[in-house]
Scaffold this active site. Structure first.
Site, PDB file in Angstrom:
ATOM      1  N   THR A  42       0.739  -1.042   0.041  1.00 43.60           N
ATOM      2  CA  THR A  42       0.010  -0.026  -0.011  1.00 43.60           C
ATOM      3  C   THR A  42       0.923   1.198  -0.025  1.00 43.60           C
ATOM      4  OG1 THR A  42      -1.654  -0.994   1.105  1.00 43.60           O
ATOM      5  CG2 THR A  42      -1.792   1.268   1.252  1.00 43.60           C
ATOM      6  N   THR A  43       1.850   1.299   0.942  1.00 38.75           N
ATOM      7  CA  THR A  43       2.694   2.606   0.969  1.00 38.75           C
ATOM      8  C   THR A  43       3.575   2.770  -0.260  1.00 38.75           C
ATOM      9  OG1 THR A  43       2.964   1.868   3.466  1.00 38.75           O
ATOM     10  CG2 THR A  43       4.442   3.418   2.478  1.00 38.75           C
TER      11      THR A  43
ATOM     12  N   TYR B 138     -12.666  -3.878  -3.586  1.00 42.73           N
ATOM     13  CA  TYR B 138     -13.800  -3.359  -4.522  1.00 42.73           C
ATOM     14  C   TYR B 138     -14.886  -4.590  -4.524  1.00 42.73           C
ATOM     15  CZ  TYR B 138     -16.803  -1.375  -7.887  1.00 42.73           C
ATOM     16  OH  TYR B 138     -17.879  -0.671  -8.460  1.00 42.73           O
TER      17      TYR B 138
ATOM     18  N   TYR C 133      -2.896 -10.103   4.234  1.00 42.31           N
ATOM     19  CA  TYR C 133      -2.784  -8.753   4.886  1.00 42.31           C
ATOM     20  C   TYR C 133      -4.350  -8.440   5.026  1.00 42.31           C
ATOM     21  CZ  TYR C 133      -2.137  -3.633   4.011  1.00 42.31           C
ATOM     22  OH  TYR C 133      -1.864  -2.138   4.208  1.00 42.31           O
TER      23      TYR C 133
ATOM     24  N   ARG D  53      -9.388  -0.112   4.145  1.00 44.96           N
ATOM     25  CA  ARG D  53      -9.243   0.274   2.721  1.00 44.96           C
ATOM     26  C   ARG D  53      -9.740  -0.743   1.811  1.00 44.96           C
ATOM     27  NH1 ARG D  53      -3.897   3.571   2.668  1.00 44.96           N
ATOM     28  NH2 ARG D  53      -4.402   3.795   0.488  1.00 44.96           N
TER      29      ARG D  53
ATOM     30  N   LYS E 176      -0.676  -9.918   8.358  1.00 44.44           N
ATOM     31  CA  LYS E 176      -0.372  -8.726   8.742  1.00 44.44           C
ATOM     32  C   LYS E 176      -1.818  -8.240   9.182  1.00 44.44           C
ATOM     33  CE  LYS E 176       0.738  -4.021   6.939  1.00 44.44           C
ATOM     34  NZ  LYS E 176       1.205  -3.064   5.679  1.00 44.44           N
TER      35      LYS E 176
ATOM     36  N   ILE F 186       4.574  -4.638  10.147  1.00 42.49           N
ATOM     37  CA  ILE F 186       5.153  -4.032   8.821  1.00 42.49           C
ATOM     38  C   ILE F 186       4.716  -2.619   8.991  1.00 42.49           C
ATOM     39  CG2 ILE F 186       4.527  -4.264   6.552  1.00 42.49           C
ATOM     40  CD1 ILE F 186       3.979  -7.301   6.728  1.00 42.49           C
TER      41      ILE F 186
END
Length: 294
Positions: A47-48, A110, A136, A141, A164, A206
């Site tokens: 993501t980052t 989505y 994850y 999100r 995570k 993380i």
């Protein structure tokens, strides 16, 4: 018991960008900085790392570059999750072929999925992977939450070794730890919950914070895991204002600004992400100055 990918702090590393593409020179220096500061692992194209707006070619190039630059000094984990399971399988196979140590698989976004769908999708990717898989969970999100019972079922897969956890729900994470025991490693996915999750049996984080403070983030984990609980708690609370500033706008908007201030590339993001609001950036940079980062 399955092999642990890493213990301590792994940096969810930004991808330095310019209008022309990935800034590999800055990316390389940031990777070197992480290793020199003692980080336990590096997570690329998460993501980052703005994976959602990288082209397929850029995504693969970033993974390979990171693997080559790290050169085996620490584990490299590649974000290869997608809301398209077949695409995730393709990207996972590529990442394994070029030498990552593990892959990070985000929940489908989505289109989302039922818990049955999550089991089947993650299992299909794990079947195709030749390296360990880290789930994850970041429902804020993706709109999709992996329930503890689902994690327990997935933990039976030999290639699924860790999760995570970025749900922010400590009660859920406690239930997960109780159900899974030593069948799966738990990593904090939130920098404001490193110590709380370690206290539930987690083995690390993380981290976004570690982009700019790798040594301190790793030290926090080391302190807790080596029994210096008071020191770890003190660090967690002391760094809370900076952590909050790094998440006052959508990640990685503040992280990009922070890394740019330290000389690691331009403060450049791709739409729909935009630069920080001036007041927020001023507060972030002020907190960084207090930590003598800039």
């Amino acid at each position: 018991m399955k092999k642990t990918v890493f213990v301590g702090a792994a940096t969810a590393i930004i991808t330095p960008l310019t209008k022309d593409g990935i800034d590999f020179e800055s990316f390389g220096r940031l990777i070197d900085f992480q290793i020199n500061e003692g980080i336990a692992a590096i997570v690329v194209t998460g993501t980052t790392g703005e994976a959602s707006t990288l082209t397929d070619e850029e995504h693969k190039a970033a993974i390979k570059f990171c693997v080559d630059r790290v050169g085996g000094k620490v584990p490299v984990i590649a974000g290869t999750g997608s809301n398209d399971t077949s695409y995730s399988i393709e990207l996972t196979k590529y990442a394994c072929e070029v030498g990552v140590d593990a892959v990070l698989l985000v929940t489908p976004y989505y289109n989302k999925a039922t818990q049955k769908g999550l089991i089947e999708s993650f299992s299909a990717v794990a079947d195709a992977a030749s390296k360990p898989c880290i789930l994850y969970n970041v429902p804020s999100r993706t709109g999709c939450n992996i329930l503890p019972a689902t994690v327990a079922k997935l933990a039976e897969h030999p290639n699924i070794v860790a999760i995570k956890e970025a749900s922010g729900n400590i009660s859920q994470i406690a239930e997960l730890a109780a159900l899974c025991g030593d069948k799966i490693d738990i990593y904090s996915g939130n920098d404001d919950q490193i110590v709380p999750i370690l206290s539930l049996g987690g083995v690390g984080v993380i981290s976004v914070l570690s982009n700019i403070m790798p040594k301190a983030t790793q030290q926090m984990c080391d302190d807790f895991l080596q029994g210096r609980v008071a020191e770890a708690r003190e660090a967690q609370l002391k760094l809370l204002p900076l952590v909050n500033a790094l998440f006052c706008e959508v990640n990685p908007i503040p992280a990009k600004a922070a890394c740019a201030a330290m000389g690691f590339g331009e403060n450049y993001l791709r739409l729909p992400l935009t630069k920080m609001e001036e007041a927020n950036e001023a507060k972030l940079l002020s907190l960084m100055k207090e930590q003598k980062l800039i």
